[in-house]
Motif scaffolding. Structure first.
Motif, PDB file in Angstrom:
ATOM      1  N   UNK A 193      -6.240   8.651  -1.848  1.00 22.28           N
ATOM      2  CA  UNK A 193      -5.961   7.916  -3.081  1.00 22.28           C
ATOM      3  C   UNK A 193      -4.851   8.562  -3.903  1.00 22.28           C
ATOM      4  N   UNK A 194      -4.691   9.880  -3.808  1.00 24.95           N
ATOM      5  CA  UNK A 194      -3.679  10.563  -4.602  1.00 24.95           C
ATOM      6  C   UNK A 194      -2.267  10.240  -4.118  1.00 24.95           C
ATOM      7  N   UNK A 195      -2.133   9.737  -2.886  1.00 28.24           N
ATOM      8  CA  UNK A 195      -0.810   9.398  -2.368  1.00 28.24           C
ATOM      9  C   UNK A 195      -0.324   8.035  -2.852  1.00 28.24           C
ATOM     10  N   UNK A 218       3.591   6.647  -3.798  1.00 24.25           N
ATOM     11  CA  UNK A 218       4.264   5.538  -3.112  1.00 24.25           C
ATOM     12  C   UNK A 218       4.713   4.483  -4.120  1.00 24.25           C
ATOM     13  N   UNK A 219       3.847   4.167  -5.082  1.00 25.43           N
ATOM     14  CA  UNK A 219       4.196   3.153  -6.087  1.00 25.43           C
ATOM     15  C   UNK A 219       5.392   3.593  -6.925  1.00 25.43           C
ATOM     16  N   UNK A 220       5.394   4.867  -7.342  1.00 24.11           N
ATOM     17  CA  UNK A 220       6.495   5.367  -8.169  1.00 24.11           C
ATOM     18  C   UNK A 220       7.807   5.380  -7.389  1.00 24.11           C
ATOM     19  N   UNK A 273       8.624   3.641  -4.594  1.00 24.84           N
ATOM     20  CA  UNK A 273       9.054   2.284  -4.241  1.00 24.84           C
ATOM     21  C   UNK A 273       9.500   1.512  -5.489  1.00 24.84           C
ATOM     22  N   UNK A 274       8.725   1.617  -6.572  1.00 24.49           N
ATOM     23  CA  UNK A 274       9.106   0.938  -7.807  1.00 24.49           C
ATOM     24  C   UNK A 274      10.382   1.483  -8.401  1.00 24.49           C
ATOM     25  N   UNK A 275      10.561   2.815  -8.309  1.00 27.24           N
ATOM     26  CA  UNK A 275      11.803   3.407  -8.813  1.00 27.24           C
ATOM     27  C   UNK A 275      13.016   2.932  -8.040  1.00 27.24           C
ATOM     28  N   UNK A 276      12.869   2.785  -6.725  1.00 30.77           N
ATOM     29  CA  UNK A 276      13.978   2.289  -5.913  1.00 30.77           C
ATOM     30  C   UNK A 276      14.349   0.860  -6.273  1.00 30.77           C
ATOM     31  N   UNK A 277      13.338   0.012  -6.479  1.00 28.58           N
ATOM     32  CA  UNK A 277      13.604  -1.377  -6.850  1.00 28.58           C
ATOM     33  C   UNK A 277      14.239  -1.475  -8.242  1.00 28.58           C
ATOM     34  N   UNK A 278      13.763  -0.635  -9.166  1.00 25.87           N
ATOM     35  CA  UNK A 278      14.322  -0.681 -10.521  1.00 25.87           C
ATOM     36  C   UNK A 278      15.770  -0.187 -10.531  1.00 25.87           C
ATOM     37  N   UNK A 293      12.169   4.430   1.854  1.00 23.92           N
ATOM     38  CA  UNK A 293      10.876   4.790   1.246  1.00 23.92           C
ATOM     39  C   UNK A 293       9.777   3.890   1.771  1.00 23.92           C
ATOM     40  N   UNK A 294      10.060   2.615   1.886  1.00 29.91           N
ATOM     41  CA  UNK A 294       9.075   1.657   2.402  1.00 29.91           C
ATOM     42  C   UNK A 294       8.697   1.994   3.847  1.00 29.91           C
TER      43      UNK A 294
END
Length: 231
Positions: free
Chosen positions: A80-82, A86-88, A90-95, A181-182
């Motif tokens: 769960x800690x990973x 992954x969200x940060x 992947x989301x950072x790359x999209x932003x 990253x994905x």
């Protein structure tokens, strides 16, 4: 006369056999199985076996399929800690891709303002007369790093071309990094699922013993042999 005597003997023997068979059946019906006494230790062991839970093992194929949704593979593997990482990432790359895109379009619009875009005009696609000189400037919106504020500045044609190309390259680089990253998140979920299926318990042993190495047609040489035992 002899036939009657023989028939009587046969009937007598058959009646005795049937009587013995019925007696055995009655004894089997009345016979009881011996009772087995269960002590407290046996009962405790039985209860402990009921409470033993089978160790959960992830399925690598399932983890890979779920990892197509960012973070789902890590949650399936119970890492769960990973998932926030992954969200940060992947989301950072999209932003970052989004920021570079809007900045690119700002300079692209300013670049288009130097040219005639009316298809009915005979000078379509050419520089406007009033903006034909190298010193001519147009107003362009310049945003800060995170797009929290912006201002309008005058820029020449060459300056706008450089900025337009710069933000376009950054946009392409951002989408490449986001794709990496994905892909890495999917690979990580698959590898982690495989590692969780390995036996990492203490039931491992290593035995070291001497061994005589004797290559073909050569002098024997001493050596060591290492043996791993997996229980």
């Amino acid at each position: 006369m002899k036939n009657w005597v023989l028939l009587g003997l046969i009937l007598l023997v058959s009646s005795r056999i049937s009587a013995q068979t019925e007696g055995k059946k009655d004894s089997l019906k009345t016979e009881k199985l011996p009772a087995v006494a269960l002590d407290s230790t046996t009962l405790a062991q039985a209860d402990s076996l009921k409470n033993v839970k089978k160790k959960w093992m992830p399925v690598p194929k399932t983890a890979t399929k779920l990892a197509l949704i960012p973070g789902a593979g890590q949650i399936y593997n119970r890492d769960y800690w990973k998932a926030p990482i992954v969200y940060l990432a992947f989301g950072g790359g999209l932003y970052t891709y989004y920021l570079n895109t809007i900045k690119y379009h700002d300079f692209l619009d300013a670049y288009k303002s130097f040219y005639v875009l009316d298809k009915s005009d005979p000078n379509y696609g050419k520089r406007k007369k009033e903006l034909a000189s190298d010193d001519a400037t147009v107003n362009v919106r310049v945003r800060n790093l995170l797009n929290t504020s912006s201002e309008y500045r005058d820029a020449t044609h060459s300056q706008i071309v450089r900025q337009k190309n710069y933000w376009r390259r950054n946009r392409g680089f951002a989408i490449i990094v986001t794709g990496l990253i994905y892909t890495l998140s999917i690979i990580e979920a698959n590898v982690a699922a495989h590692l969780k299926t390995f036996d990492l318990s203490d039931d491992l042993s290593l035995n070291i013993s001497p061994k005589l190495n004797q290559p073909a047609m050569q002098t024997p040489t001493p050596g060591l042999r290492m043996v791993f035992n997996f229980k």
